[in-house]
Design an enzyme around this catalytic site. Structure first.
Site, PDB file in Angstrom:
ATOM      1  CG  ASP A   1     -19.280 -17.151 -23.738  1.00 55.25           C
ATOM      2  OD1 ASP A   1     -18.883 -18.226 -23.237  1.00 55.25           O
ATOM      3  OD2 ASP A   1     -19.345 -16.954 -24.958  1.00 55.25           O
TER       4      ASP A   1
ATOM      5  CG  HIS B   1     -15.590 -14.402 -24.181  1.00 51.86           C
ATOM      6  ND1 HIS B   1     -15.829 -14.897 -25.437  1.00 51.86           N
ATOM      7  CD2 HIS B   1     -16.657 -13.600 -23.898  1.00 51.86           C
ATOM      8  CE1 HIS B   1     -16.993 -14.423 -25.890  1.00 51.86           C
ATOM      9  NE2 HIS B   1     -17.510 -13.621 -24.987  1.00 51.86           N
TER      10      HIS B   1
ATOM     11  CG  HIS C   1     -17.307  -8.967 -25.235  1.00 51.46           C
ATOM     12  ND1 HIS C   1     -18.223  -8.715 -26.221  1.00 51.46           N
ATOM     13  CD2 HIS C   1     -17.540 -10.229 -24.823  1.00 51.46           C
ATOM     14  CE1 HIS C   1     -18.983  -9.788 -26.376  1.00 51.46           C
ATOM     15  NE2 HIS C   1     -18.585 -10.722 -25.553  1.00 51.46           N
TER      16      HIS C   1
ATOM     17  CG  HIS D   1     -24.002 -14.845 -22.360  1.00 56.01           C
ATOM     18  ND1 HIS D   1     -24.745 -15.580 -23.246  1.00 56.01           N
ATOM     19  CD2 HIS D   1     -22.991 -14.286 -23.079  1.00 56.01           C
ATOM     20  CE1 HIS D   1     -24.215 -15.466 -24.462  1.00 56.01           C
ATOM     21  NE2 HIS D   1     -23.152 -14.694 -24.393  1.00 56.01           N
TER      22      HIS D   1
HETATM   23 ZN   LIG Z   1     -19.340 -12.608 -25.104  1.00 58.44          ZN
END
Ligand SMILES: [Zn+2]
Length: 268
Positions: free
Chosen positions: A80, A131, A135, A225
């Site tokens: 991510d 995603h 954010h 990540h």
């Molecule tokens: Zn994230």
């Protein structure tokens, strides 16, 4: 109507109900026992409603994929917050060396900054998921903001790769009925995870590998990540190194690595 429900509205409603019950009990309009029982029920419901939004694998507000159908020993690696020019490249190199595919949940804003890296990731056989654009906190956005955010990230991905993403992972995995309904409207299935390594805390490569070992099972979706929200400043060296060891360890245990589409589209 229920589809558009926000967790915040539900929590405010329950808070008002608890206050009302306590008030009625205090004034003697209902018995103190009933007042306390109803208030407690309201508090428990509010806690459950909150947990349903933040726990990654439940279906209370709608279908959420947190693991793959596990007829065989397959796992999906997911990364991510990228693309990140330093760490996405390093992770791509590890995946190429080990010849395994993964899924990258990218941010629209990062994809606009580094479209060539998103294109390269897809060209190497990896899947690109949405995603969100920046954010942000999808639980606090209005419907128009949420729709715009998801659409902008979809567009950035499509402009970089030529194809639309199939999967949406909201920041932190948080969702409520409106988030799920909007993802579906934009053709996206909501995907969270079943194995969380907390790699953003950099606890050490051994700890990351061990956390996967403890939680992995056929059909696992592993959360890692390659980036760090919009800041993109956090070190991800441990994630890079752990990825290599996780792949080798799971291969030795007979696991095969798949993209989300490979596992989920077969099922249909
Ligand atoms: Zn994230």
């Amino acid at each position: 109507m229920l589809e558009e429900m926000r967790l915040a509205y539900l929590l405010v409603f329950l808070l008002c109900a608890v206050t009302l019950f306590l008030g009625l009990g205090y004034r003697g309009l209902v018995s103190r026992k009933h007042s306390l029982c109803l208030s407690l029920a309201g508090i428990v419901l509010a806690g459950a409603a909150f947990l349903a939004a933040v726990l990654p694998g439940n279906h209370v507000y709608g279908a959420t994929v947190a693991e793959l159908p596990a007829q065989e020993k397959v796992v999906a690696l997911t990364f991510d917050d990228g693309p990140n020019p330093v760490y996405t490249e390093k992770i791509l190199a590890v995946l190429a060396e080990e010849k395994v595919p993964a899924t990258f949940f990218v941010l629209g804003e990062q994809a606009r900054k580094h479209p060539a890296l998103v294109r390269k990731t897809a060209a190497q056989g990896h899947e690109i998921g949405n995603h969100s654009d920046r954010h942000g906190d999808v639980m606090r956005m209005s419907q128009a903001e949420l729709a715009g955010d998801i659409a902008r990230a979809n567009k950035a991905i499509e402009q970089a790769t030529g194809s639309r993403p199939r999967y949406f992972r909201p920041p932190h995995g948080f969702r409520d009925p409106m988030v799920l309904a909007e993802a579906e409207r934009q053709g996206l299935t909501l995907v969270n995870w079943s194995v969380i390594c907390r790699d953003w805390l950099n606890p050490g490569v051994d700890v990351l590998v061990d956390r996967v070992q403890q939680a992995v099972a056929p059909g696992a979706i592993i959360l890692l990540h390659d980036g760090d929200g919009l800041k993109q400043t956090a070190p991800r060296e441990q994630t890079v190194e752990a990825t290599r060891i996780i792949i080798r360890t799971l291969k030795a245990q007979g696991y095969r690595f798949v993209t989300l589409s490979e596992a989920l589209e077969q099922q249909k």
